[in-house]
Design a protein around this motif. Structure first.
Motif, PDB file in Angstrom:
ATOM      1  N   ALA A 105      65.491  13.803 -40.680  1.00 30.87           N
ATOM      2  CA  ALA A 105      65.278  13.994 -42.113  1.00 30.87           C
ATOM      3  C   ALA A 105      63.809  14.291 -42.414  1.00 30.87           C
ATOM      4  CB  ALA A 105      65.738  12.752 -42.881  1.00 30.87           C
ATOM      5  N   VAL A 106      62.905  13.673 -41.656  1.00 33.48           N
ATOM      6  CA  VAL A 106      61.481  13.937 -41.842  1.00 33.48           C
ATOM      7  C   VAL A 106      61.140  15.329 -41.312  1.00 33.48           C
ATOM      8  CG1 VAL A 106      59.161  13.248 -41.094  1.00 33.48           C
ATOM      9  CG2 VAL A 106      60.778  11.518 -41.888  1.00 33.48           C
ATOM     10  N   GLN A 107      61.727  15.680 -40.159  1.00 33.23           N
ATOM     11  CA  GLN A 107      61.476  16.997 -39.560  1.00 33.23           C
ATOM     12  C   GLN A 107      61.834  18.134 -40.532  1.00 33.23           C
ATOM     13  OE1 GLN A 107      60.385  17.958 -36.244  1.00 33.23           O
ATOM     14  NE2 GLN A 107      60.409  20.008 -37.143  1.00 33.23           N
ATOM     15  N   ILE A 108      62.944  17.993 -41.266  1.00 31.04           N
ATOM     16  CA  ILE A 108      63.329  19.062 -42.194  1.00 31.04           C
ATOM     17  C   ILE A 108      62.665  18.888 -43.566  1.00 31.04           C
ATOM     18  CG2 ILE A 108      65.538  19.423 -41.016  1.00 31.04           C
ATOM     19  CD1 ILE A 108      66.904  18.179 -43.504  1.00 31.04           C
ATOM     20  N   ARG A 109      61.766  17.924 -43.682  1.00 29.35           N
ATOM     21  CA  ARG A 109      61.001  17.680 -44.896  1.00 29.35           C
ATOM     22  C   ARG A 109      61.858  17.163 -46.057  1.00 29.35           C
ATOM     23  NH1 ARG A 109      56.222  20.957 -46.907  1.00 29.35           N
ATOM     24  NH2 ARG A 109      57.686  22.562 -47.505  1.00 29.35           N
ATOM     25  N   MET A 110      62.922  16.438 -45.718  1.00 27.24           N
ATOM     26  CA  MET A 110      63.710  15.816 -46.784  1.00 27.24           C
ATOM     27  C   MET A 110      62.989  14.557 -47.280  1.00 27.24           C
ATOM     28  SD  MET A 110      67.711  15.103 -47.023  1.00 27.24           S
ATOM     29  CE  MET A 110      68.078  13.901 -45.785  1.00 27.24           C
ATOM     30  N   PHE A 111      62.381  13.813 -46.350  1.00 21.94           N
ATOM     31  CA  PHE A 111      61.576  12.638 -46.700  1.00 21.94           C
ATOM     32  C   PHE A 111      60.140  12.869 -46.245  1.00 21.94           C
ATOM     33  CE2 PHE A 111      65.711  10.258 -45.714  1.00 21.94           C
ATOM     34  CZ  PHE A 111      66.142  10.335 -47.029  1.00 21.94           C
ATOM     35  N   PRO A 112      59.168  12.326 -46.984  1.00 19.36           N
ATOM     36  CA  PRO A 112      57.779  12.420 -46.536  1.00 19.36           C
ATOM     37  C   PRO A 112      57.588  11.627 -45.234  1.00 19.36           C
ATOM     38  CG  PRO A 112      57.930  11.672 -48.840  1.00 19.36           C
ATOM     39  CD  PRO A 112      59.301  11.620 -48.267  1.00 19.36           C
ATOM     40  N   ALA A 113      56.836  12.209 -44.294  1.00 15.92           N
ATOM     41  CA  ALA A 113      56.610  11.550 -43.004  1.00 15.92           C
ATOM     42  C   ALA A 113      55.988  10.162 -43.187  1.00 15.92           C
ATOM     43  CB  ALA A 113      55.724  12.423 -42.123  1.00 15.92           C
ATOM     44  N   ALA A 114      55.148  10.035 -44.219  1.00 14.00           N
ATOM     45  CA  ALA A 114      54.445   8.761 -44.429  1.00 14.00           C
ATOM     46  C   ALA A 114      55.406   7.620 -44.774  1.00 14.00           C
ATOM     47  CB  ALA A 114      53.414   8.921 -45.544  1.00 14.00           C
TER      48      ALA A 114
END
Lengths: 214, 498
Positions: free
Chosen positions: B432-441
């Motif tokens: 989900a982070v990889q596809i930018r659905m959630f912020p990595a932080a």
């Protein structure tokens, strides 16, 4: 094709509004026919983007930035098109129906209609049936275009058509509808003249219908 | 007319009313086929093959018929795909489970979560808050359409009473089963989205589906169980049409009211509801994610059922793309569910086989063959499917970013992220982070909380102060409307990219 029009088309496809504006200005200074700039530059670029969108090669953001670039070019070009005695193909009134606030698709149709040579009056979103009709009457429109993104707001399209009938104005206008849940069958059910799948086809259909009616 | 349905090794014969489509007939008799588009002939999921009998419409080019578009004209025998239309229903919650025969409770209750697609229920102890039995079912209202807008539309076209009867029967069946050979129950608590509450109560839905989307009520409703009037029913309060009692119940389950910390609560489904805040102040909103997270509008998509591809790993070896798929229950692959699509898209993006605009590499223009079913049918991810995920993930991210701005804090000030619901339960946070659905932080702060709507209803039955606390949470939540918010639209365009 004129080299500068080709460049306009390419910058438009990349969504570079600033470059498109500059090049349209430059082309006008070089006395390129405004109609050629429209057809071979702006419209040709938009058509290519439209086709790529249909093929899934580009996506919504690319279409939107291209449309913004097209709008930027058109804003420069419009006075020259009018000065050149270029009569509009027709007049269109457009809006998203009562109860519906979606406007991305509707805005694309506005730009494509302008590109196809229409004088367009955009009524925005949440538009009342009688507002469509009153505005069409006021400006002497040929076409009324309605957009809806929700099955729950689609009935408002029918309400506009019913109001047209009640006011004895139905035959005076070409009524076109569109939006994600709308289908050709629904257009037939409610007595609209045309349904089209995307903005480019909407502009083509509107133009053909107006020319046909004359 | 009789309609005989073959599915795998099973066979069932049902009565078909002339004029009904095959889909309507199947749904009426509890045989579920996926119909993501609500029977509009758009998604192509409700396909079947004709064995014999006469059908009014011709099949598609591929020989399959669409159940939503086809009317039987005589007795027919049809075959539907073996993996058909099962839905996974999540009953996993933070609540403890227990053995009914050893229950320490004096009173018992029934907690209900009415979802648009499925219904989850639990027999629970009102002193311990333990779950003793669970029950799940598909929401029979599906015959009126897959999503809330389709249901509202059906209600407004004169079917409100039928929709109400349908869900009441579903709940009655559940209660009958849960209370069989059990001590009597003294209360029922119901969590659901605002539309489901309207349909359950038979409220007028005419303003629910059009701007400004005004609900009949968002208040707590205290009534009696329609088939056992001595049992009180509490329908939990909602915030608005878009942020319903299911979300408020989830917040309550998560001890939102007790927490001074900033918490981001997200429930992902067809709509992504989200709340950011703490016990004193919160902002909430809802974004339209479409059916992609539930496998809808995905060419080889399916619900989270056994055999659905739920995780995908890819690697390049000697210039060849190697793909490993994991399925739910390690069953033979039958399709790909929402988390599988997210994982596949994340892997393609990581390996740069997908450019930042979401365009597949030239070598993959015919789609990405993930694996094959035991029958040799390919399970392929197409460019079109990636576009569906792009729209969904971007809506979610733009919603999160809008809430953070409205609340006026930075990412580092968010203390925890709670993911509610079935999709969030199995979603890989890394993907989900990889596809930018959630912020990595936020990645290390994300925690799935299961069916928190059901858990909130359980807690509501066990705590005497539940109503006061839920009303308090309701009072601190202010809703942000995103339609025609230019900042949201800009964010949406930005996060469509990878």
């Amino acid at each position: 094709m004129n080299e500068i029009n080709k460049e306009i088309s390419e910058f438009l496809q990349k969504g570079r509004a600033k470059n498109v504006k500059e090049l349209v200005t430059k082309a006008l200074e070089e006395n390129v026919d405004p109609k050629e700039i429209l057809n071979d530059g702006l419209l040709s670029g938009m058509m290519i983007i439209g086709q790529k969108f249909k093929n899934n090669e580009v996506f919504v953001p690319e279409v939107l930035v291209a449309a913004r670039a097209m709008n930027a070019g058109l804003s420069i070009l419009e006075p020259y098109l009018i000065k050149a005695g270029n009569e509009p193909v027709g007049k269109a009134v457009i809006g998203t129906v009562k109860g519906d606030m979606h406007d991305i698709g509707k805005n694309l149709v506005v730009i494509m209609l302008k590109g196809a040579g229409f004088e367009v009056t955009d009524l925005g979103v949440d538009v009342d049936p009688d507002t469509f009709i009153d505005k069409a009457e006021e400006i002497g429109a040929d076409v009324i275009c309605m957009s809806a993104l929700l099955t729950t707001t689609m009935p408002a399209m029918k309400m506009t058509i019913d109001r047209l009938k009640e006011r004895n104005l139905r035959d005076k206008y070409i009524v076109m509808i569109g939006g994600a849940p709308v289908t050709d069958q629904y257009a037939k059910e409610i007595g609209a003249d045309f349904y089209t799948e995307d903005a480019a086809s909407a502009a083509e259909a509107a133009k053909a219908a107006v020319l046909n009616k004359r | 007319m009789q309609l005989t349905v073959l599915q795998g090794t099973e066979q069932k014969t049902v009565t078909c009313v002339p004029g009904d489509t095959v889909l309507q007939t199947l749904v009426k008799h509890g045989i579920s086929l996926p119909a993501a588009c609500g029977g509009n002939g758009l998604c192509g999921k409700c396909r079947f093959r004709r064995i014999h009998g006469t059908l009014k419409e011709p099949p598609g080019k591929d020989g399959w018929y669409l159940a939503c578009r086809t009317h039987p004209l005589s007795d027919c025998v049809i075959e539907i795909p073996a993996s058909g239309g099962a839905f996974a229903v999540l009953t996993e919650t933070g609540a403890q489970t227990g053995d009914l025969s050893q229950a320490a409770d004096r009173d018992f209750g029934i907690a209900v979560d009415i979802g648009t697609t499925t219904i989850a229920m639990a027999l629970t102890g009102r002193q311990t808050g333990k779950i003793y039995r669970t029950y799940t079912a598909v929401n029979s209202q599906r015959q009126f359409g897959a999503d809330v807008i389709a249901r509202i539309d059906a209600a407004n076209k004169g079917n409100l009473a039928k929709l109400q009867k349908s869900v009441r029967e579903d709940i009655e069946r559940g209660i009958t089963q849960l209370t069989d050979n059990a001590p009597p129950v003294s209360g029922v608590a119901i969590a659901a989205n605002t539309t489901m509450i309207h349909l359950l109560m038979g409220y007028d839905c005419s303003t629910l589906g059009v701007y400004p989307f005004t609900p009949f009520t968002t208040d707590s409703i205290h009534t009696d169980l329609w088939f056992e009037p001595q049992i009180p029913v509490w329908v939990l309060p909602s915030v608005s049409t878009f942020v319903g009692a299911d979300i408020l119940s989830g917040l309550y389950a998560s001890d939102f009211e007790a927490n001074g910390k900033n918490c981001l609560f997200i429930d992902l489904g067809t709509n992504g509801e989200m709340v950011l805040g703490n016990k004193d102040r919160a902002v909430c909103t809802s974004v339209a994610a479409g059916p992609a997270f539930e496998g809808g509008n995905i060419t080889c998509g399916t619900g989270s059922i056994d055999g659905a591809i739920c995780d995908v790993h890819m690697a390049m070896a000697d210039g060849h793309l190697q793909i490993d798929c994991e399925t739910i229950g390690h069953a033979p692959p039958c399709g790909i569910c929402g988390t599988g699509v997210v994982a596949a898209v994340a892997e393609l993006s990581r390996l740069r086989l997908l450019d930042e605009t979401g365009l597949l590499d030239d070598t993959l223009q015919d789609g990405v063959l993930l694996c094959r079913t035991p029958d040799g049918e390919p399970i392929t991810l197409y460019q079109k499917d990636i576009r569906e995920i792009q729209l969904a993930k971007s809506a979610v991210r733009a919603g999160i970013e809008t809430l953070i701005r409205a609340y006026g804090i930075t990412l580092s000030q968010i203390d925890c992220v709670l993911l509610a619901g079935g999709f969030g339960h199995t979603l890989s946070v890394d993907s989900a982070v990889q596809i930018r659905m959630f912020p990595a932080a936020l990645a290390h702060k994300i925690r799935p909380v299961g069916n928190s709507a059901l858990e909130g209803a359980i807690k509501a039955l066990a705590r005497p102060d539940a109503q006061t606390v839920m009303e308090k949470i309701k009072s601190v939540c202010s809703e942000i409307t995103l339609s025609n918010d230019p900042a949201f639209q800009d964010l949406f365009m930005e996060y469509i990219y990878f």
